[in-house]
Design a protein around this motif. Structure first.
Motif, PDB file in Angstrom:
ATOM      1  N   UNK A  76       2.171   1.219   3.877  1.00  0.00           N
ATOM      2  CA  UNK A  76       3.480   0.760   4.335  1.00  0.00           C
ATOM      3  C   UNK A  76       4.636   1.487   3.645  1.00  0.00           C
ATOM      4  N   UNK A  77       4.327   2.365   2.678  1.00  0.00           N
ATOM      5  CA  UNK A  77       5.348   3.206   2.061  1.00  0.00           C
ATOM      6  C   UNK A  77       4.711   4.541   1.675  1.00  0.00           C
ATOM      7  N   UNK A  78       5.356   5.624   2.099  1.00  0.00           N
ATOM      8  CA  UNK A  78       4.936   6.977   1.741  1.00  0.00           C
ATOM      9  C   UNK A  78       6.002   7.545   0.816  1.00  0.00           C
ATOM     10  N   UNK A 110       0.850  -1.189   0.000  1.00  0.00           N
ATOM     11  CA  UNK A 110       0.000   0.000   0.000  1.00  0.00           C
ATOM     12  C   UNK A 110       0.885   1.238   0.000  1.00  0.00           C
ATOM     13  N   UNK A 111       0.967   1.866  -1.177  1.00  0.00           N
ATOM     14  CA  UNK A 111       1.868   2.997  -1.380  1.00  0.00           C
ATOM     15  C   UNK A 111       1.045   4.282  -1.435  1.00  0.00           C
ATOM     16  N   UNK A 167       5.362   4.518   8.833  1.00  0.00           N
ATOM     17  CA  UNK A 167       5.641   3.713   7.647  1.00  0.00           C
ATOM     18  C   UNK A 167       6.977   4.180   7.078  1.00  0.00           C
ATOM     19  N   UNK A 168       7.550   3.384   6.187  1.00  0.00           N
ATOM     20  CA  UNK A 168       8.755   3.810   5.504  1.00  0.00           C
ATOM     21  C   UNK A 168       8.422   5.011   4.626  1.00  0.00           C
ATOM     22  N   UNK A 169       9.409   5.889   4.434  1.00  0.00           N
ATOM     23  CA  UNK A 169       9.222   7.090   3.631  1.00  0.00           C
ATOM     24  C   UNK A 169      10.311   7.132   2.568  1.00  0.00           C
ATOM     25  N   UNK A 170       9.890   7.322   1.328  1.00  0.00           N
ATOM     26  CA  UNK A 170      10.818   7.488   0.213  1.00  0.00           C
ATOM     27  C   UNK A 170      10.771   8.949  -0.208  1.00  0.00           C
TER      28      UNK A 170
END
Length: 161
Positions: free
Chosen positions: A117-119, A9-10, A147-150
């Motif tokens: 789970x990813x931003x 889920x991005x 959540x992890x962040x890119x």
């Protein structure tokens, strides 16, 4: 901690900037590669939209017509990003255009609501001071998200801009 290949889920935050456009491209690539759901969100910060437009209704109020026009513009923008994602092969794409505090919505509320789970967000803000550093929204999300962040700083091929 999730492995890169397990993001399901991005969430990508957009604001109409070039940095956000680049973040969308990266988010689409990640969602396609991982067969993930992609959520494209823009949060309209009413506090930054106050005192714009011709009419004012009390202290710090924004013209409702101007707010509606701005929301329609952002609706159209994120709908275009949704179409890009769908055309790229992302199976599940949702768009969210709401009023609120972008920092809180991107870092906490939407991730909790959507199981993110990813931003993915652009590195810089839209004003000169924010461009000198990481944007204030990006900084807040990095510091507060569960959540992890890119943070997108490069082109799709990972080359500098």
């Amino acid at each position: 901690m999730a492995q890169l290949s397990s993001y399901q889920n991005v969430l990508v935050g957009v604001d109409g900037s070039k940095q956000a456009k680049r973040a969308v491209k990266k988010a689409i690539a990640v969602a396609k590669r991982n067969q993930s759901a992609l959520y494209i969100a823009t949060i309209l910060d009413v506090s930054r939209l106050t005192n714009i437009g011709k009419a004012q209704f009390g202290f710090g109020a924004a013209d409702p017509e101007v707010l509606d026009e701005f929301k329609q513009k952002m609706d159209k923008l994120v709908a275009g990003y949704r179409d890009q994602a769908t055309q790229a092969g992302v199976k599940k794409v949702e768009i969210h255009v709401t009023f609120g505090n972008p920092k809180l919505e991107l870092a906490k509320n939407l991730p909790k609501l959507l199981g993110i789970d990813l931003i993915v967000i652009g590195a810089t803000g839209t004003n000169v001071v924010e461009r000198m550093m990481m944007g204030s929204n990006a900084s807040y999300v990095v510091a507060n998200a569960h959540a992890d962040v890119l943070i997108v700083r490069t082109k799709l091929d990972n080359q500098p801009f």
